[in-house]
Scaffold this motif. Structure first.
Motif, PDB file in Angstrom:
ATOM      1  N   SER A 125       0.826  -1.207   0.000  1.00  0.00           N
ATOM      2  CA  SER A 125       0.000   0.000   0.000  1.00  0.00           C
ATOM      3  C   SER A 125       0.860   1.256   0.000  1.00  0.00           C
ATOM      4  N   VAL A 126       1.989   1.199   0.704  1.00  0.00           N
ATOM      5  CA  VAL A 126       2.866   2.373   0.763  1.00  0.00           C
ATOM      6  C   VAL A 126       3.446   2.701  -0.604  1.00  0.00           C
ATOM      7  N   LYS A 127       3.743   1.684  -1.393  1.00  0.00           N
ATOM      8  CA  LYS A 127       4.392   1.927  -2.686  1.00  0.00           C
ATOM      9  C   LYS A 127       3.420   1.922  -3.868  1.00  0.00           C
ATOM     10  N   VAL A 128       2.110   1.955  -3.609  1.00  0.00           N
ATOM     11  CA  VAL A 128       1.145   1.968  -4.707  1.00  0.00           C
ATOM     12  C   VAL A 128       1.353   3.238  -5.544  1.00  0.00           C
ATOM     13  N   PHE A 129       1.275   3.090  -6.844  1.00  0.00           N
ATOM     14  CA  PHE A 129       1.592   4.209  -7.732  1.00  0.00           C
ATOM     15  C   PHE A 129       0.592   4.354  -8.864  1.00  0.00           C
ATOM     16  N   GLU A 130       0.507   3.316  -9.706  1.00  0.00           N
ATOM     17  CA  GLU A 130      -0.261   3.445 -10.934  1.00  0.00           C
ATOM     18  C   GLU A 130      -1.749   3.633 -10.685  1.00  0.00           C
ATOM     19  N   LEU A 131      -2.276   3.029  -9.635  1.00  0.00           N
ATOM     20  CA  LEU A 131      -3.703   3.164  -9.351  1.00  0.00           C
ATOM     21  C   LEU A 131      -4.058   4.613  -9.033  1.00  0.00           C
ATOM     22  N   ILE A 132      -3.229   5.276  -8.217  1.00  0.00           N
ATOM     23  CA  ILE A 132      -3.484   6.677  -7.866  1.00  0.00           C
ATOM     24  C   ILE A 132      -3.344   7.560  -9.094  1.00  0.00           C
ATOM     25  N   LEU A 133      -2.349   7.281  -9.927  1.00  0.00           N
ATOM     26  CA  LEU A 133      -2.118   8.094 -11.118  1.00  0.00           C
ATOM     27  C   LEU A 133      -3.287   7.989 -12.085  1.00  0.00           C
ATOM     28  N   VAL A 134      -3.805   6.782 -12.280  1.00  0.00           N
ATOM     29  CA  VAL A 134      -4.923   6.591 -13.203  1.00  0.00           C
ATOM     30  C   VAL A 134      -6.204   7.179 -12.630  1.00  0.00           C
ATOM     31  N   PHE A 135      -6.416   6.994 -11.333  1.00  0.00           N
ATOM     32  CA  PHE A 135      -7.645   7.457 -10.702  1.00  0.00           C
ATOM     33  C   PHE A 135      -7.713   8.978 -10.641  1.00  0.00           C
ATOM     34  N   GLY A 136      -6.613   9.576 -10.177  1.00  0.00           N
ATOM     35  CA  GLY A 136      -6.674  10.993  -9.861  1.00  0.00           C
ATOM     36  C   GLY A 136      -6.123  11.936 -10.896  1.00  0.00           C
TER      37      GLY A 136
END
Length: 199
Positions: A125-136
Motif C-alpha cells: 500500500s505504501v508503494k502503490v503508484f499506478e492506481l493513484i495516477l490513473v484514478f486521480g
C-alpha cells in the motif's frame, strides 16, 4: 468444489493489473456510469459525485482493498486448511460454537500467516503508484496531493507536470522512504506478535 470456486473468484482480481482496476472503477463510478444509472433507476435523483476530489482518497482505498483482498485471503485460507480437523472436533465436543472455534482454534493457529499478510499488504500500500495516477490524474496532470503515496511523490518531484525537475528531492525522498517503511514494518510486526502456539 464450492471452496475452489470461491477461491478462484476471490483470487481473480489479483491477475488484473492495478491500472485496469483504476480504469474500470473510473468507468463504473463516472457521472454517467453504471452505478449512477442504477441509482437513478431505484429513485436516487442526485447520485453522489464518486470521483470528486473530496471522495477520491476513499475511492482509491476501496479499489485497493478490492484488488488485494483475494490474494491475501487465498494465502490465509491455505493456512487454515493446514489446521488438523480434530482440533475443531475437540472444540465441538467441548461445546464450542462457530465463533468460539474461530476465536480459539482458527485465529491462533493461523495468526502467523495473518500477521505476515498484514505486513505485506501494508508495504504494497505504501508503494502503490499506478492506481493513484490513473484514478486521480494522468501523465499530464497530477492527482490531488491528498491522495499521493511516497512513490507518487518521488515520481512527481522527478518527472511531474510542473516543469521543474527536482531530481535531488526525488532521490532524497526515495532514500528517506526506505527507513520509514522499515520502521513501519517492524512496528507492525511487534504489534502483531503473539506467543507461538504448539500443535
Amino acid at each position: 468444489m464450492g471452496k475452489k470456486f470461491v477461491r478462484s473468484v476471490l483470487f481473480f482480481p489479483t491477475l488484473i493489473n492495478a491500472m485496469v482496476f483504476g480504469i474500470f472503477a473510473g468507468f463504473l463510478f463516472s457521472p454517467s456510469g453504471p452505478v449512477n444509472k442504477l441509482l437513478l433507476l431505484v429513485g436516487v435523483q442526485d447520485p453522489p459525485k464518486w470521483l470528486a476530489q473530496d471522495n477520491l482518497f476513499n475511492m482509491i482505498m476501496i479499489v485497493m482493498i478490492w484488488s488485494a483482498t483475494g490474494y491475501f485471503t487465498t494465502i490465509i485460507m491455505s493456512a487454515v486448511d493446514q489446521i488438523p480437523a480434530y482440533y475443531y472436533e475437540a472444540a465441538g465436543l467441548d461445546g464450542a460454537g462457530p465463533w468460539a472455534k474461530f476465536r480459539h482454534v482458527t485465529l491462533p493457529l493461523a495468526w502467523d500467516v495473518i500477521s505476515v499478510c498484514a505486513v505485506l499488504w501494508t508495504m504494497s500500500s505504501v508503494k502503490v503508484f499506478e492506481l493513484i495516477l490513473v484514478f486521480g490524474g494522468s501523465t499530464a496532470k497530477a492527482p490531488p496531493t491528498n491522495t499521493w503515496s511516497t512513490a507518487l511523490y518521488v515520481y512527481q518531484a522527478a518527472f511531474g507536470s510542473g516543469g521543474d525537475r527536482e531530481f535531488g528531492i526525488s532521490a532524497a525522498s526515495a532514500i528517506v522512504s526506505l527507513p520509514l517503511v522499515t520502521v513501519l514494518t517492524i512496528g507492525l510486526r511487534r504489534m502483531l506478535r503473539r506467543d507461538a502456539v504448539e500443535i
